[in-house]
Design a protein around this motif. Sequence first.
Motif, PDB file in Angstrom:
ATOM      1  N   ASP A  28      10.536  -1.902   5.175  1.00  0.00           N
ATOM      2  CA  ASP A  28      10.261  -3.178   5.854  1.00  0.00           C
ATOM      3  C   ASP A  28      10.723  -4.349   4.991  1.00  0.00           C
ATOM      4  OD1 ASP A  28       8.968  -1.792   7.920  1.00  0.00           O
ATOM      5  OD2 ASP A  28       7.013  -1.944   6.941  1.00  0.00           O
ATOM      6  N   ARG A  45       0.808  -1.214   0.000  1.00  0.00           N
ATOM      7  CA  ARG A  45       0.000   0.000   0.000  1.00  0.00           C
ATOM      8  C   ARG A  45       0.845   1.268   0.000  1.00  0.00           C
ATOM      9  NH1 ARG A  45      -3.695  -2.227   4.731  1.00  0.00           N
ATOM     10  NH2 ARG A  45      -5.384  -3.232   3.572  1.00  0.00           N
ATOM     11  N   ARG A  48       8.597   3.628  -7.166  1.00  0.00           N
ATOM     12  CA  ARG A  48       7.898   3.647  -8.445  1.00  0.00           C
ATOM     13  C   ARG A  48       8.276   4.875  -9.259  1.00  0.00           C
ATOM     14  NH1 ARG A  48       4.615  -0.653  -8.898  1.00  0.00           N
ATOM     15  NH2 ARG A  48       4.184  -0.081 -11.028  1.00  0.00           N
ATOM     16  N   GLY A  49       8.872   5.875  -8.573  1.00  0.00           N
ATOM     17  CA  GLY A  49       9.351   7.061  -9.276  1.00  0.00           C
ATOM     18  C   GLY A  49      10.353   6.740 -10.372  1.00  0.00           C
ATOM     19  N   LYS A  54      -0.275   5.980  -4.624  1.00  0.00           N
ATOM     20  CA  LYS A  54      -1.478   6.396  -3.908  1.00  0.00           C
ATOM     21  C   LYS A  54      -2.710   5.572  -4.243  1.00  0.00           C
ATOM     22  CE  LYS A  54      -1.488  10.453  -6.784  1.00  0.00           C
ATOM     23  NZ  LYS A  54      -1.026  11.791  -6.886  1.00  0.00           N
ATOM     24  N   ALA A  55      -2.798   5.040  -5.485  1.00  0.00           N
ATOM     25  CA  ALA A  55      -3.968   4.220  -5.817  1.00  0.00           C
ATOM     26  C   ALA A  55      -3.980   2.937  -4.992  1.00  0.00           C
ATOM     27  CB  ALA A  55      -3.991   3.882  -7.302  1.00  0.00           C
ATOM     28  N   PHE A  62       3.547  -3.954   4.482  1.00  0.00           N
ATOM     29  CA  PHE A  62       4.999  -3.736   4.446  1.00  0.00           C
ATOM     30  C   PHE A  62       5.263  -2.402   3.728  1.00  0.00           C
ATOM     31  CE2 PHE A  62       7.461  -7.749   5.298  1.00  0.00           C
ATOM     32  CZ  PHE A  62       6.407  -8.597   5.580  1.00  0.00           C
ATOM     33  N   THR A  63       6.268  -1.681   4.174  1.00  0.00           N
ATOM     34  CA  THR A  63       6.760  -0.547   3.379  1.00  0.00           C
ATOM     35  C   THR A  63       8.029  -1.010   2.670  1.00  0.00           C
ATOM     36  OG1 THR A  63       8.146   0.247   5.167  1.00  0.00           O
ATOM     37  CG2 THR A  63       5.906   1.140   5.044  1.00  0.00           C
ATOM     38  N   ALA A  86      -3.119   2.688  -1.858  1.00  0.00           N
ATOM     39  CA  ALA A  86      -3.328   2.939  -0.433  1.00  0.00           C
ATOM     40  C   ALA A  86      -4.684   2.430   0.030  1.00  0.00           C
ATOM     41  CB  ALA A  86      -3.190   4.424  -0.124  1.00  0.00           C
ATOM     42  N   GLU A 130      -1.074  11.414 -14.179  1.00  0.00           N
ATOM     43  CA  GLU A 130      -1.042  11.451 -12.725  1.00  0.00           C
ATOM     44  C   GLU A 130      -1.761  10.256 -12.114  1.00  0.00           C
ATOM     45  OE1 GLU A 130      -2.376  14.107  -9.024  1.00  0.00           O
ATOM     46  OE2 GLU A 130      -2.884  14.871 -11.020  1.00  0.00           O
ATOM     47  N   ARG A 165      14.981  10.021  -1.393  1.00  0.00           N
ATOM     48  CA  ARG A 165      13.993  11.080  -1.550  1.00  0.00           C
ATOM     49  C   ARG A 165      13.116  10.834  -2.778  1.00  0.00           C
ATOM     50  NH1 ARG A 165      12.357  12.664   2.149  1.00  0.00           N
ATOM     51  NH2 ARG A 165      11.711  14.683   1.380  1.00  0.00           N
ATOM     52  N   GLN A 166      13.104   9.624  -3.276  1.00  0.00           N
ATOM     53  CA  GLN A 166      12.278   9.288  -4.442  1.00  0.00           C
ATOM     54  C   GLN A 166      11.568   7.984  -4.124  1.00  0.00           C
ATOM     55  OE1 GLN A 166      12.676   9.656  -8.353  1.00  0.00           O
ATOM     56  NE2 GLN A 166      12.795  11.809  -7.837  1.00  0.00           N
ATOM     57  N   THR A 167      10.253   7.913  -4.329  1.00  0.00           N
ATOM     58  CA  THR A 167       9.612   6.628  -4.125  1.00  0.00           C
ATOM     59  C   THR A 167      10.104   5.671  -5.189  1.00  0.00           C
ATOM     60  OG1 THR A 167       7.743   7.252  -5.488  1.00  0.00           O
ATOM     61  CG2 THR A 167       7.499   7.530  -3.130  1.00  0.00           C
TER      62      THR A 167
END
Lengths: 414, 301
Positions: free
Chosen positions: B193, B137, B279-280, B141-142, B189-190, B144, B289, B275-277
Amino acid sequence: MDILRFTTAGSVDDGKSTLIGRLLYDSKSIFEDQMAAMEESSKRRGDAVVNLALLTDGLKAEREQGITIDVAYRYFATPKRKFIIADTPGHIQYTRNMVTGASTANLAIILVDARKGVIEQTKRHSFIADLLRIQHVVVAVNKMDLVGYDEAVYNRIVEDYKAFASRLDNLIDITAIPISALNGDNVVDKSNAMPWYQGPSLLYHLETVYVGGEHNHVDARFPVQWVIRPLSNEWHDFRGYAGRVAGGVFKPGDDVTVLPSGFTTKVREIHTAEGLLEETFAPQSVTMTLATEIDISRGDMIVKANNPPAVTQEIEAMVCWFSQTPMAARGKYILRHTTRETQAVIRDVRYMVDINTLHKVEGVSSLAMNDIGRLALRTAVPLIHDSYRRNRITGSFILIHPGTNETVGAGMIL
Amino acid sequence: MPDYNLSHLDQLEAEAIYVLRETAAQFRKPALLFSGGKDSILMAHLARKAFWPAKVPFPLVHIDTGHNFPETITYRDEYVANLGAELVVGLVQDSIDSGRVVEEKGINASRNKLQTVTLLDTIEANQYDACLGGGRRDEEKARAKERFFSHRDEFGQWDPKNQRPELWNLFNGRKHEGEHFRVFPLSNFTEMDVWLYIQREGIPLPSLYFSHEREVFLRGGSLLAVTDFVTVQPGEAVEKKVVRFRTIGDATCTGAVESAAGTLDAIIDEVAAARQTERGTRSDDKRSETAMEDRKREGYF
Ligand SMILES: Nc1nc2c(ncn2[C@@H]2O[C@H](COP(=O)(O)OP(=O)(O)O)[C@@H](O)[C@H]2O)c(=O)[nH]1
């Protein structure tokens, strides 16, 4: 490091999205590319400043309507804890979303606008937090900047809230914190603007609040999820019961009863892929073997022999209705409880709760979406259960519509 | 009384194992989607634990765009052999050859979007009624709002407005004929993690995740690797750089990051400071977007 799961509630515009955005931002959980996308969206919408609230507005439909319509989960971590936020919207019609978010939460943040004080929505959210047995509540009095950071305003709100909360029976730990989500006062760091406030910042409180008592470690409960039979040469006779401990502590040698059959035996070994355990407790996932071979399948429950749960077909429960189609009076639904699924018939609506006044409304025969009421149900096979008050896992169930397969209700056994 | 508190990794592990077992119990024919990326590797690792000492009771399914880094396939075959699980491969090339999909044209052509058709065809051909995915998640954002048990209609579509509420640990996997579920045991999990858990468990990963020297070029803000599947355009400068990948997918759209992190410890330090996700670094999400949400609606992973 452990996990704190919390939910946020407040009415529209109390600053919930701004607060979450601020927690993520100040804990450096917003990444550059998310920030860039957010700036881009803000610009397109014509917002003057970057709108931190956009970060938590997930889906397209919502962004178009400018409202949050469902439960979304957010993550951040500090060196002390991992946090999972169940972000639920504050509209009247979304009681069900808050119930969903609250069902897995250890703590609820209830936002109050300092200019408005305790309003009906605040009471409604507190009632739900209480019903779902969330043990810790934070009353975040937001927008303190708009009332001149005035101590008297804050004190009055806290008194009002405590007076109301004394009518609830479960909220054991209430902490009030004056904040400004927009400016960051008392969110991560203590604010200089409110020297009269002696308590912790919100984040400090979230990092340190004790959540060790979340699971029941007294009444041993092990709902069987899956039977493991390798049928290999090495594990020829192995028959293990896989599941997640729902309460209490199990050790090899413990006397146990298998329900509903009632056979008694002993725990032989507790297996994991890493090896044997000397004890297991909630919420661990393990595989148990027993001293004697008995016929056990999914939906059965292994419990300590000296401390059994209730096994009955008649259930009294508080139920929140989730579906747009109202509950059918005397309707039949599928009931899912622990690892067991059975049929249930609604025998009676004892009363409905008016969640604005907390009054009981008698003489109703059905519940509509977002209604909460006390029901009497009868199940086709006995439920092996505890009261929700004692154990959130063995005391909760969902109702499923047999035709549409939708989840239509959530129940807490009394 | 002793302190019966589990660390965050132990809690996440226990939850994922619970979800994997629920999947085996509630569905007739589940499958585990295995891309060879770290999330699916971690999920397969947890599946082994969930059913040990028995074998994982479902196959691993790889939807193969044909545009792989060779390291991914080598790793996949070794991993599956070690696990003793069955491997099912759905080839995007087959979908193209049979006219089910048309290859994209132009320099940004990618097979990433076509995968959706191959995936849905593979699900239908094998009659899988639940597909386990490594989605988290925190990724996008989709995602989450994604559930552990995510219902898909008979066209494989996800309706974000009409999802089943998920309470406590009670998962409703009931469905009508022809419908199926996507199940996400790693939901909570992030990225951090995942790395910490991989380190703790000593799970071996494909070499692509660790820094190495490679020929790359800049396109649309992403550093793409020079492979047989992309055509470098005039004006795009190819350079040798020390890079690694944060996600592993289709070679035509998975961007590399410049990094000297050659060990798990170094990667974890890097993720902590990132500083970048992740998926970035994937150009497929940048198309619009809400690109991820649009693909998810159509039945993407
Ligand atoms: N002055 C002030 N404004 C705030 C504060 N918190 C939120 N706001 C503003 O209140 C409005 C609603 O906030 P938002 O976070 O979208 O509310 P939500 O509907 O609860 O998510 C926005 O214009 C915010 O900028 C605060 O602490 N002080």
